[in-house]
Design a protein around this motif. Sequence first.
Motif, PDB file in Angstrom:
ATOM      1  N   VAL A  76       0.867  -1.171   0.000  1.00  6.88           N
ATOM      2  CA  VAL A  76       0.000   0.000   0.000  1.00  6.88           C
ATOM      3  C   VAL A  76       0.908   1.227   0.000  1.00  6.88           C
ATOM      4  O   VAL A  76       1.730   1.400   0.908  1.00  6.88           O
ATOM      5  CB  VAL A  76      -0.948   0.006   1.214  1.00  6.88           C
ATOM      6  CG1 VAL A  76      -1.860   1.222   1.186  1.00  6.88           C
ATOM      7  CG2 VAL A  76      -1.767  -1.286   1.256  1.00  6.88           C
ATOM      8  N   TRP A  77       0.773   2.075  -1.030  1.00  4.94           N
ATOM      9  CA  TRP A  77       1.713   3.175  -1.248  1.00  4.94           C
ATOM     10  C   TRP A  77       1.008   4.382  -1.845  1.00  4.94           C
ATOM     11  O   TRP A  77      -0.179   4.317  -2.169  1.00  4.94           O
ATOM     12  CB  TRP A  77       2.830   2.720  -2.194  1.00  4.94           C
ATOM     13  CG  TRP A  77       2.336   2.403  -3.590  1.00  4.94           C
ATOM     14  CD1 TRP A  77       1.616   1.315  -3.984  1.00  4.94           C
ATOM     15  CD2 TRP A  77       2.485   3.213  -4.752  1.00  4.94           C
ATOM     16  NE1 TRP A  77       1.321   1.388  -5.320  1.00  4.94           N
ATOM     17  CE2 TRP A  77       1.847   2.546  -5.823  1.00  4.94           C
ATOM     18  CE3 TRP A  77       3.103   4.436  -5.006  1.00  4.94           C
ATOM     19  CZ2 TRP A  77       1.799   3.070  -7.118  1.00  4.94           C
ATOM     20  CZ3 TRP A  77       3.066   4.949  -6.302  1.00  4.94           C
ATOM     21  CH2 TRP A  77       2.422   4.260  -7.338  1.00  4.94           C
ATOM     22  N   CYS A  84       7.709   5.511   0.223  1.00  2.00           N
ATOM     23  CA  CYS A  84       7.081   4.663  -0.796  1.00  2.00           C
ATOM     24  C   CYS A  84       7.900   4.703  -2.080  1.00  2.00           C
ATOM     25  O   CYS A  84       8.182   3.668  -2.687  1.00  2.00           O
ATOM     26  CB  CYS A  84       5.663   5.134  -1.098  1.00  2.00           C
ATOM     27  SG  CYS A  84       4.524   5.081   0.303  1.00  2.00           S
ATOM     28  N   ILE A 107      -0.776  -1.348  -4.434  1.00  2.00           N
ATOM     29  CA  ILE A 107      -2.062  -0.663  -4.454  1.00  2.00           C
ATOM     30  C   ILE A 107      -1.868   0.768  -3.958  1.00  2.00           C
ATOM     31  O   ILE A 107      -1.525   0.988  -2.796  1.00  2.00           O
ATOM     32  CB  ILE A 107      -3.105  -1.409  -3.603  1.00  2.00           C
ATOM     33  CG1 ILE A 107      -3.286  -2.845  -4.126  1.00  2.00           C
ATOM     34  CG2 ILE A 107      -4.433  -0.658  -3.605  1.00  2.00           C
ATOM     35  CD1 ILE A 107      -4.224  -3.709  -3.307  1.00  2.00           C
ATOM     36  N   SER A 108      -2.087   1.720  -4.850  1.00  2.00           N
ATOM     37  CA  SER A 108      -1.890   3.131  -4.533  1.00  2.00           C
ATOM     38  C   SER A 108      -3.108   3.706  -3.818  1.00  2.00           C
ATOM     39  O   SER A 108      -4.244   3.453  -4.220  1.00  2.00           O
ATOM     40  CB  SER A 108      -1.643   3.927  -5.816  1.00  2.00           C
ATOM     41  OG  SER A 108      -1.723   5.307  -5.557  1.00  2.00           O
ATOM     42  N   VAL A 109      -2.850   4.513  -2.805  1.00  2.00           N
ATOM     43  CA  VAL A 109      -3.923   5.188  -2.080  1.00  2.00           C
ATOM     44  C   VAL A 109      -3.911   6.693  -2.364  1.00  2.00           C
ATOM     45  O   VAL A 109      -4.386   7.492  -1.561  1.00  2.00           O
ATOM     46  CB  VAL A 109      -3.842   4.905  -0.558  1.00  2.00           C
ATOM     47  CG1 VAL A 109      -4.165   3.450  -0.273  1.00  2.00           C
ATOM     48  CG2 VAL A 109      -2.490   5.297   0.016  1.00  2.00           C
ATOM     49  N   PRO A 134      -7.501   0.895  -4.839  1.00  2.00           N
ATOM     50  CA  PRO A 134      -8.566   0.239  -4.072  1.00  2.00           C
ATOM     51  C   PRO A 134      -9.890   0.348  -4.816  1.00  2.00           C
ATOM     52  O   PRO A 134     -10.130   1.324  -5.532  1.00  2.00           O
ATOM     53  CB  PRO A 134      -8.626   1.058  -2.771  1.00  2.00           C
ATOM     54  CG  PRO A 134      -7.353   1.818  -2.708  1.00  2.00           C
ATOM     55  CD  PRO A 134      -6.898   2.015  -4.125  1.00  2.00           C
ATOM     56  N   LEU A 140     -10.009  -1.675   0.719  1.00  2.00           N
ATOM     57  CA  LEU A 140      -8.909  -2.164   1.560  1.00  2.00           C
ATOM     58  C   LEU A 140      -9.354  -2.450   2.993  1.00  2.00           C
ATOM     59  O   LEU A 140      -8.548  -2.882   3.806  1.00  2.00           O
ATOM     60  CB  LEU A 140      -7.764  -1.145   1.572  1.00  2.00           C
ATOM     61  CG  LEU A 140      -7.097  -0.869   0.236  1.00  2.00           C
ATOM     62  CD1 LEU A 140      -5.941   0.107   0.400  1.00  2.00           C
ATOM     63  CD2 LEU A 140      -6.631  -2.145  -0.430  1.00  2.00           C
ATOM     64  N   ILE A 146      -4.952   1.150   8.269  1.00  2.00           N
ATOM     65  CA  ILE A 146      -3.604   1.374   7.739  1.00  2.00           C
ATOM     66  C   ILE A 146      -3.128   2.687   8.323  1.00  2.00           C
ATOM     67  O   ILE A 146      -3.648   3.751   8.003  1.00  2.00           O
ATOM     68  CB  ILE A 146      -3.619   1.376   6.194  1.00  2.00           C
ATOM     69  CG1 ILE A 146      -4.050  -0.008   5.723  1.00  2.00           C
ATOM     70  CG2 ILE A 146      -2.255   1.760   5.651  1.00  2.00           C
ATOM     71  CD1 ILE A 146      -4.264  -0.123   4.240  1.00  2.00           C
ATOM     72  N   ILE A 149       2.091   4.708   5.454  1.00  2.00           N
ATOM     73  CA  ILE A 149       2.490   4.090   4.199  1.00  2.00           C
ATOM     74  C   ILE A 149       3.970   4.312   3.983  1.00  2.00           C
ATOM     75  O   ILE A 149       4.506   5.317   4.470  1.00  2.00           O
ATOM     76  CB  ILE A 149       1.657   4.614   3.000  1.00  2.00           C
ATOM     77  CG1 ILE A 149       1.688   6.129   2.934  1.00  2.00           C
ATOM     78  CG2 ILE A 149       0.256   4.079   3.055  1.00  2.00           C
ATOM     79  CD1 ILE A 149       1.027   6.683   1.702  1.00  2.00           C
TER      80      ILE A 149
END
Length: 184
Positions: A76-77, A84, A107-109, A134, A140, A146, A149
């Motif tokens: 998760v980045w 990241c 998986i980019s946030v 996501p 997620l 979370i 990151i």
Amino acid sequence: MSDTSVPESRWRTAGAAVLVIGGLLLVGVVGVKGVFGGGNGGTSVGTDVSRVAFRDAEGRRHTLADYKGKVVLVDVWATWCPPCRKSLPEVAELQKAGGDRYVVLPISVDGNGWADVTPFLAKNPQLGLTAYLPDGAGGLQPLGEIRGIPTTFIIDREGRVAKSWAGYGEGMAKRALDEVLKGR
């Protein structure tokens, strides 16, 4: 005016810069908590996370259940996150090397989704990274809260969390992945 006014000015400027940078890093570490959290304080080892849902660049929906039988590394980045960006070359190398042994899902946030990720990947073609987003606000959620990151999860062949951690340390992902692949 005394001769000390210039050095004091430089110290103030440097101090302000340190505070701004520290604040941005804190936002990166704490800022995703409320947006992507499941509220349970993190996912414990053994938790089934096969419901985690994400989308590829073509908009196709996937879940971790699609990968049952394989070990999966979920990273998760975000494009704006310095740790990241430092971890992405390693994540990309692991993704390329996976083959039949394992799968790597970065998986980019990023708040603007593909509008942030696509230009970032275009500016960094050397990564050769296949990224995901996501699937909606709850995509997620099975991973739990979370708190920072990058956060990395190693998912076992049954869709359960085998290992997880926040932050980046060179070689950590490969070592953890190897341990789960060997059944440790």
